[in-house]
Design a protein around this motif. Structure first.
Motif, PDB file in Angstrom:
ATOM      1  N   CYS A  63       0.834  -1.208   0.000  1.00  0.00           N
ATOM      2  CA  CYS A  63       0.000   0.000   0.000  1.00  0.00           C
ATOM      3  C   CYS A  63       0.868   1.256   0.000  1.00  0.00           C
ATOM      4  O   CYS A  63       0.558   2.239  -0.667  1.00  0.00           O
ATOM      5  CB  CYS A  63      -0.934   0.011   1.209  1.00  0.00           C
ATOM      6  N   MET A  64       1.955   1.221   0.744  1.00  0.00           N
ATOM      7  CA  MET A  64       2.859   2.370   0.802  1.00  0.00           C
ATOM      8  C   MET A  64       3.556   2.585  -0.549  1.00  0.00           C
ATOM      9  O   MET A  64       3.816   3.710  -0.945  1.00  0.00           O
ATOM     10  CB  MET A  64       3.915   2.185   1.899  1.00  0.00           C
ATOM     11  N   HIS A  65       3.823   1.497  -1.248  1.00  0.00           N
ATOM     12  CA  HIS A  65       4.485   1.613  -2.556  1.00  0.00           C
ATOM     13  C   HIS A  65       3.599   2.278  -3.597  1.00  0.00           C
ATOM     14  O   HIS A  65       4.107   2.802  -4.591  1.00  0.00           O
ATOM     15  CB  HIS A  65       4.927   0.235  -3.048  1.00  0.00           C
ATOM     16  N   VAL A  66       2.289   2.286  -3.394  1.00  0.00           N
ATOM     17  CA  VAL A  66       1.353   2.909  -4.336  1.00  0.00           C
ATOM     18  C   VAL A  66       1.293   4.429  -4.139  1.00  0.00           C
ATOM     19  O   VAL A  66       0.973   5.169  -5.069  1.00  0.00           O
ATOM     20  CB  VAL A  66      -0.054   2.286  -4.166  1.00  0.00           C
ATOM     21  N   LEU A  67       1.626   4.901  -2.949  1.00  0.00           N
ATOM     22  CA  LEU A  67       1.483   6.325  -2.635  1.00  0.00           C
ATOM     23  C   LEU A  67       2.225   7.256  -3.600  1.00  0.00           C
ATOM     24  O   LEU A  67       1.648   8.269  -4.016  1.00  0.00           O
ATOM     25  CB  LEU A  67       1.902   6.597  -1.185  1.00  0.00           C
ATOM     26  N   PRO A  68       3.455   6.971  -4.004  1.00  0.00           N
ATOM     27  CA  PRO A  68       4.100   7.869  -4.980  1.00  0.00           C
ATOM     28  C   PRO A  68       3.353   7.920  -6.312  1.00  0.00           C
ATOM     29  O   PRO A  68       3.300   8.966  -6.953  1.00  0.00           O
ATOM     30  CB  PRO A  68       5.503   7.271  -5.145  1.00  0.00           C
TER      31      PRO A  68
END
Length: 126
Positions: A63-68
């Motif tokens: 999920c954090m990898h999608v933020l950018p």
């Protein structure tokens, strides 16, 4: 990222006469970065927009990898009919804590609206 595909989807979305109706966000949910969103009131504001509902949890590295990517899209399409709403869901109790979610929103510089759906009410799983 497939920018051409995103561009084409935005163009096609502007040409659609109707789109599927999503359920209303339940009133009892907590919101960050915005006042509570009532889709029934905002339909006029959202009509014709591409609305990305990003279902995520702060404990999920994917999920954090999608933020950018979301940030890139928000900047690229800031002057177009495009908006992101984060829906924070929780599979375990410690992920339901609003203050922990608020800290993650601040830590990852998330600026779009985020709703805390810890009991998965919006998803219909509670």
């Amino acid at each position: 990222m497939h920018n051409r595909k995103v561009d084409q989807n935005l163009i096609e979305s502007n040409n659609l006469g109707t789109a599927p109706i999503v359920p209303e966000f339940p009133e009892k949910l907590d919101w960050l970065n915005t006042a509570p969103i009532k889709l029934s009131i905002l339909w006029q504001d959202l009509k014709g927009k591409v609305v990305v509902l990003d279902f995520w949890t702060y404990c999920c590295i994917n999920c954090m990898h999608v933020l950018p990517d979301l940030e890139f899209l928000e900047k690229k399409y800031k002057d177009m009919p495009f908006t992101v709403v984060g829906v924070h869901i929780s599979k375990v109790d410690n992920e339901k804590d609003l203050e922990a979610i608020r800290n993650a929103v601040l830590r990852y510089n998330i600026t779009h609206p985020v709703v805390n759906d810890g009991d998965m009410v919006f998803m219909g799983e509670s």
